[in-house]
Motif scaffolding. Structure first.
Motif, PDB file in Angstrom:
ATOM      1  N   PHE A  52       0.794  -1.230   0.000  1.00 33.76           N
ATOM      2  CA  PHE A  52       0.000   0.000   0.000  1.00 33.76           C
ATOM      3  C   PHE A  52       0.828   1.282   0.000  1.00 33.76           C
ATOM      4  O   PHE A  52       0.862   1.988  -0.992  1.00 33.76           O
TER       5      PHE A  52
ATOM      6  N   ARG B  30       2.123  15.789  -4.268  1.00 35.15           N
ATOM      7  CA  ARG B  30       2.832  15.257  -3.109  1.00 35.15           C
ATOM      8  C   ARG B  30       1.807  14.852  -2.068  1.00 35.15           C
ATOM      9  O   ARG B  30       0.841  15.591  -1.814  1.00 35.15           O
ATOM     10  N   LEU B  31       1.982  13.695  -1.506  1.00 36.73           N
ATOM     11  CA  LEU B  31       1.057  13.186  -0.495  1.00 36.73           C
ATOM     12  C   LEU B  31       1.874  12.789   0.727  1.00 36.73           C
ATOM     13  O   LEU B  31       2.932  12.167   0.601  1.00 36.73           O
ATOM     14  N   LYS B  32       1.400  13.178   1.892  1.00 35.57           N
ATOM     15  CA  LYS B  32       2.161  12.895   3.107  1.00 35.57           C
ATOM     16  C   LYS B  32       1.248  12.289   4.164  1.00 35.57           C
ATOM     17  O   LYS B  32       0.114  12.745   4.343  1.00 35.57           O
ATOM     18  N   ILE B  33       1.753  11.279   4.842  1.00 34.99           N
ATOM     19  CA  ILE B  33       1.068  10.737   6.010  1.00 34.99           C
ATOM     20  C   ILE B  33       1.972  11.045   7.200  1.00 34.99           C
ATOM     21  O   ILE B  33       2.946  10.324   7.453  1.00 34.99           O
TER      22      ILE B  33
ATOM     23  N   ALA C  59      -1.549  -1.980  11.089  1.00 36.37           N
ATOM     24  CA  ALA C  59      -2.030  -1.773   9.721  1.00 36.37           C
ATOM     25  C   ALA C  59      -1.881  -3.033   8.877  1.00 36.37           C
ATOM     26  O   ALA C  59      -2.700  -3.301   7.999  1.00 36.37           O
TER      27      ALA C  59
ATOM     28  N   ALA D 226      -4.806  -5.064   9.797  1.00 34.83           N
ATOM     29  CA  ALA D 226      -6.022  -4.412   9.294  1.00 34.83           C
ATOM     30  C   ALA D 226      -6.192  -4.646   7.800  1.00 34.83           C
ATOM     31  O   ALA D 226      -7.284  -4.990   7.331  1.00 34.83           O
TER      32      ALA D 226
ATOM     33  N   PRO E 273     -10.823  -0.452  -3.898  1.00 36.38           N
ATOM     34  CA  PRO E 273     -10.378  -0.088  -2.549  1.00 36.38           C
ATOM     35  C   PRO E 273     -11.070  -0.937  -1.487  1.00 36.38           C
ATOM     36  O   PRO E 273     -12.277  -1.166  -1.557  1.00 36.38           O
TER      37      PRO E 273
ATOM     38  N   CYS F 254     -12.601  -0.032   5.141  1.00 34.73           N
ATOM     39  CA  CYS F 254     -12.706  -0.648   6.462  1.00 34.73           C
ATOM     40  C   CYS F 254     -14.179  -0.778   6.842  1.00 34.73           C
ATOM     41  O   CYS F 254     -14.823   0.205   7.197  1.00 34.73           O
TER      42      CYS F 254
ATOM     43  N   VAL G 113     -11.658   6.247   1.532  1.00 31.73           N
ATOM     44  CA  VAL G 113     -12.007   4.817   1.633  1.00 31.73           C
ATOM     45  C   VAL G 113     -10.753   3.963   1.430  1.00 31.73           C
ATOM     46  O   VAL G 113     -10.502   3.013   2.176  1.00 31.73           O
ATOM     47  N   ALA G 114      -9.951   4.321   0.432  1.00 28.34           N
ATOM     48  CA  ALA G 114      -8.725   3.556   0.161  1.00 28.34           C
ATOM     49  C   ALA G 114      -7.794   3.585   1.375  1.00 28.34           C
ATOM     50  O   ALA G 114      -7.261   2.555   1.789  1.00 28.34           O
ATOM     51  N   LEU G 115      -7.635   4.755   1.972  1.00 22.37           N
ATOM     52  CA  LEU G 115      -6.758   4.884   3.141  1.00 22.37           C
ATOM     53  C   LEU G 115      -7.259   4.033   4.307  1.00 22.37           C
ATOM     54  O   LEU G 115      -6.463   3.511   5.092  1.00 22.37           O
ATOM     55  N   SER G 116      -8.569   3.871   4.403  1.00 24.63           N
ATOM     56  CA  SER G 116      -9.134   3.155   5.551  1.00 24.63           C
ATOM     57  C   SER G 116      -8.770   1.677   5.560  1.00 24.63           C
ATOM     58  O   SER G 116      -8.987   0.997   6.566  1.00 24.63           O
TER      59      SER G 116
ATOM     60  N   MET H 180      -6.054   0.579   6.011  1.00 26.73           N
ATOM     61  CA  MET H 180      -4.955   0.462   6.982  1.00 26.73           C
ATOM     62  C   MET H 180      -5.428   0.358   8.434  1.00 26.73           C
ATOM     63  O   MET H 180      -4.595   0.249   9.337  1.00 26.73           O
ATOM     64  N   VAL H 181      -6.721   0.474   8.670  1.00 29.51           N
ATOM     65  CA  VAL H 181      -7.241   0.390  10.058  1.00 29.51           C
ATOM     66  C   VAL H 181      -8.444  -0.549  10.105  1.00 29.51           C
ATOM     67  O   VAL H 181      -9.052  -0.856   9.082  1.00 29.51           O
TER      68      VAL H 181
ATOM     69  N   VAL I 248     -13.152   2.673  12.085  1.00 25.33           N
ATOM     70  CA  VAL I 248     -13.186   4.109  11.825  1.00 25.33           C
ATOM     71  C   VAL I 248     -14.423   4.659  12.521  1.00 25.33           C
ATOM     72  O   VAL I 248     -15.527   4.186  12.297  1.00 25.33           O
TER      73      VAL I 248
ATOM     74  N   VAL J 151      -6.868   3.725  16.053  1.00 26.73           N
ATOM     75  CA  VAL J 151      -5.640   4.161  15.378  1.00 26.73           C
ATOM     76  C   VAL J 151      -6.023   5.335  14.484  1.00 26.73           C
ATOM     77  O   VAL J 151      -6.910   5.220  13.656  1.00 26.73           O
TER      78      VAL J 151
ATOM     79  N   LEU K 140      -5.307   8.049  11.516  1.00 29.90           N
ATOM     80  CA  LEU K 140      -4.491   8.213  10.322  1.00 29.90           C
ATOM     81  C   LEU K 140      -4.806   9.564   9.708  1.00 29.90           C
ATOM     82  O   LEU K 140      -5.968   9.959   9.625  1.00 29.90           O
ATOM     83  N   ARG K 141      -3.768  10.246   9.256  1.00 28.36           N
ATOM     84  CA  ARG K 141      -3.968  11.537   8.618  1.00 28.36           C
ATOM     85  C   ARG K 141      -3.167  11.570   7.328  1.00 28.36           C
ATOM     86  O   ARG K 141      -2.010  11.151   7.295  1.00 28.36           O
ATOM     87  N   LEU K 142      -3.799  12.060   6.292  1.00 29.07           N
ATOM     88  CA  LEU K 142      -3.155  12.140   4.980  1.00 29.07           C
ATOM     89  C   LEU K 142      -3.307  13.558   4.478  1.00 29.07           C
ATOM     90  O   LEU K 142      -4.385  14.150   4.568  1.00 29.07           O
ATOM     91  N   LYS K 143      -2.226  14.112   3.964  1.00 34.22           N
ATOM     92  CA  LYS K 143      -2.270  15.496   3.509  1.00 34.22           C
ATOM     93  C   LYS K 143      -1.678  15.618   2.113  1.00 34.22           C
ATOM     94  O   LYS K 143      -0.647  15.002   1.825  1.00 34.22           O
ATOM     95  N   ILE K 144      -2.326  16.391   1.275  1.00 34.44           N
ATOM     96  CA  ILE K 144      -1.763  16.758  -0.021  1.00 34.44           C
ATOM     97  C   ILE K 144      -1.502  18.256   0.041  1.00 34.44           C
ATOM     98  O   ILE K 144      -2.422  19.064  -0.132  1.00 34.44           O
ATOM     99  N   PRO K 145      -0.253  18.646   0.374  1.00 32.68           N
ATOM    100  CA  PRO K 145       0.041  20.075   0.519  1.00 32.68           C
ATOM    101  C   PRO K 145      -0.156  20.787  -0.819  1.00 32.68           C
ATOM    102  O   PRO K 145       0.217  20.261  -1.863  1.00 32.68           O
TER     103      PRO K 145
END
Lengths: 341, 341
Positions: free
Chosen positions: A147, A295-298, A307, A310, A334, A337, B154-157, B159-160, B163, B292, B294-299
């Protein structure tokens, strides 16, 4: 209600079994491991601290007992098997064949299976044909590979029309992870010990070439076997650093840095993974370069152990519904969860 | 080589057609629009600046001429149609039926189609049956709805395992976007004008309820029609702010803030979208709360216009290979960017 078995009862397999047991829409119907010391035990007995009483599971649900019976006569009719026995596809292939022949779909943490054609093209084709004939899907998933350093980069790329370079950086604070992981990355070793193991191929993250090959395929390219360049070096402690293996003295190994590089057909892929005890600024970062940069950041990074469990659980229903054959994360939708209390 | 037509030649449709034309693995075989002023024109003629000579397309490939012929006799045998005519599913439904009957799969930017059961359950079921009978797939995608405030969460979820709350915040600097978008968000209006349009349902982002319903479905819940609470308010300029519509005086509208909220079955979903001229800190942020976090950011945020075109193009091969029926982003694998020079 999906009937699920777990094959391979190391820490991840045990955690999967425990998590499956509490789910409303799943039933844990089998536990398989070859280790003689585990035979006949319930999940609670397996997970109990040695010398302490076996705690009752809060779910109140019964646990199957561990068996080494891999014709699996006892659990015929299970829908999905979670396989957490080995990182190597050639090692788990006989298990996969038996499970398919018993009508099960399989989701696995096997790193080499996340892009099986990179190291095992002929075997992958054979397993694909076997799975199609059995009418069931095989799928490997995980955090990495699976992932944060591959599938997520491909998914993000739907927002652009040209990608010239993919860079995935993952920094893991191994001090928060279980002891076997700290040992696996070389914590407390000398640099010489680390480098000796590295030269022998006995240390390093499993799955970087597969992640690279998966990204390449997701972006319409093909990373030929052997075309991914891997580097591995120790990370050395700069100050005394507590670890699950004792204090790491300055100059000793606190972890490792592992990179993967591939270039071809107008695209460059670079993966950069550092796992070390006492690491600052843990994070996952994906950068797509091209006419439009993304750019994507966690921040803090995806938590590895929880994870991994999960994502295996979240893909149980996905692999059950997937088209028959040897599938990858590029083939499936996707895995939201769906778990709930 | 996929044969593709574009139906609806507004700015997004024109940009899609232009992008399709240069791709190696696609062929632009039809342009459809009902506007009498566009009939018979080539893509180059459509995109030319009025009063200036028509530039030749750098791809050197010929362009079809615009037709309003929606029995589409001229382009029978096309594989995929890109439909960018309307945000409303009931408006595009007749077009979808014709395209299916001519054997085409359809990818559309139609916002209401991204979770069609929220507003048009009966029509969605009918289109699904029609598409299955035709053996072709229908799919809506886009940046928002379609990806950054729904599918990506949804895709990020995966990992846990639990939610409890999903929060998606998107802040768009509309000063970087095309003029129609700045007009659409109310730039230069008075607050009273904005609120009057808002009360009449004539302003506001299209698709927030659909994004919420898609997230709910991806996490195993169901947002019933009418259950998503929407708020809409103007953002007022604090200082004189240049825009494509002229200078925005302090106190005048520079954009809008639109939120969506849903709660049910142990899960809360909050979407918070601000689009304004002169906005600081543009970004996309997804937060998953639970045991758990989770945070995802696209600056900087996902660039809206180019990304809308990109995701439509990247889903052309996906919808062509998808299982027949009315599909959503929850049904299809990641649409990796396969474009190359």
């Amino acid at each position: 209600m999906l009937r699920v078995i777990v094959v391979g009862l190391g820490p991840i397999g045990q955690a999967c079994a425990k998590a499956i047991r509490v789910e409303r829409d799943m039933s844990l119907v089998g536990l398989v491991d070859l280790d003689p010391s585990k035979q006949g035990k319930t999940l609670d007995e397996l997970m109990a601290t040695p010398g302490e009483p076996v705690p009752a599971d809060p779910s109140g649900k019964p646990s199957p007992r561990v068996t080494n019976d891999l014709p699996l006569s006892a659990v015929d009719g299970a829908d999905v098997a979670v396989v957490t026995t080995s990182s190597r596809l050639d090692v788990i292939a006989p298990t996969l064949r038996v499970l398919l022949d018993h009508g099960m779909a399989v989701v696995s943490s096997c790193e080499q299976m996340s892009w099986p054609w990179y190291r095992h093209a002929a075997l992958a084709d054979e397993l694909d044909a076997h799975a199609r004939a059995a009418g069931r899907a095989l799928l490997a998933t995980g955090v990495n590979p699976g992932f944060v350093m591959d599938t997520l980069a491909v998914a993000l790329s739907c927002m652009v029309r040209r990608v010239r370079a993919v860079r995935c950086e993952r920094r893991v604070e191994a001090g928060l992870r279980r002891q076997p992981l700290q040992a696996k990355i070389g914590a407390t070793m000398t640099a010489a010990q680390f480098n000796e193991l590295a030269a022998a191929g006995k240390i390093g993250h499993e799955g970087l070439p597969e992640s690279v090959a998966l990204i390449a395929a997701g972006l319409g390219r093909r990373a030929e076997p052997g075309s991914v360049k891997i580097t591995l070096e120790p990370v050395l402690a700069e100050a005394p650093t507590p670890s699950a293996l004792g204090l790491i003295q300055p100059g000793r190994v606190s972890g490792m840095r592992n990179t993967g590089h591939w270039s071809g057909d107008g695209l460059t892929i670079d993966l950069d993974l550092t796992m070390a005890v006492g690491l600052s600024d843990p994070k996952d970062v994906i950068t797509l370069d091209g006419p439009v940069q993304l750019r994507l950041k966690i921040p803090g990074g995806t938590p590895g152990d929880s994870a991994t469990v999960a994502t295996l659980l979240n893909h149980i229903h996905v692999v059950h519904e997937a088209k028959a054959g040897l599938r990858t994360m590029l083939d499936v939708p996707p895995a939201g969860c769906r778990g709930r209390d």
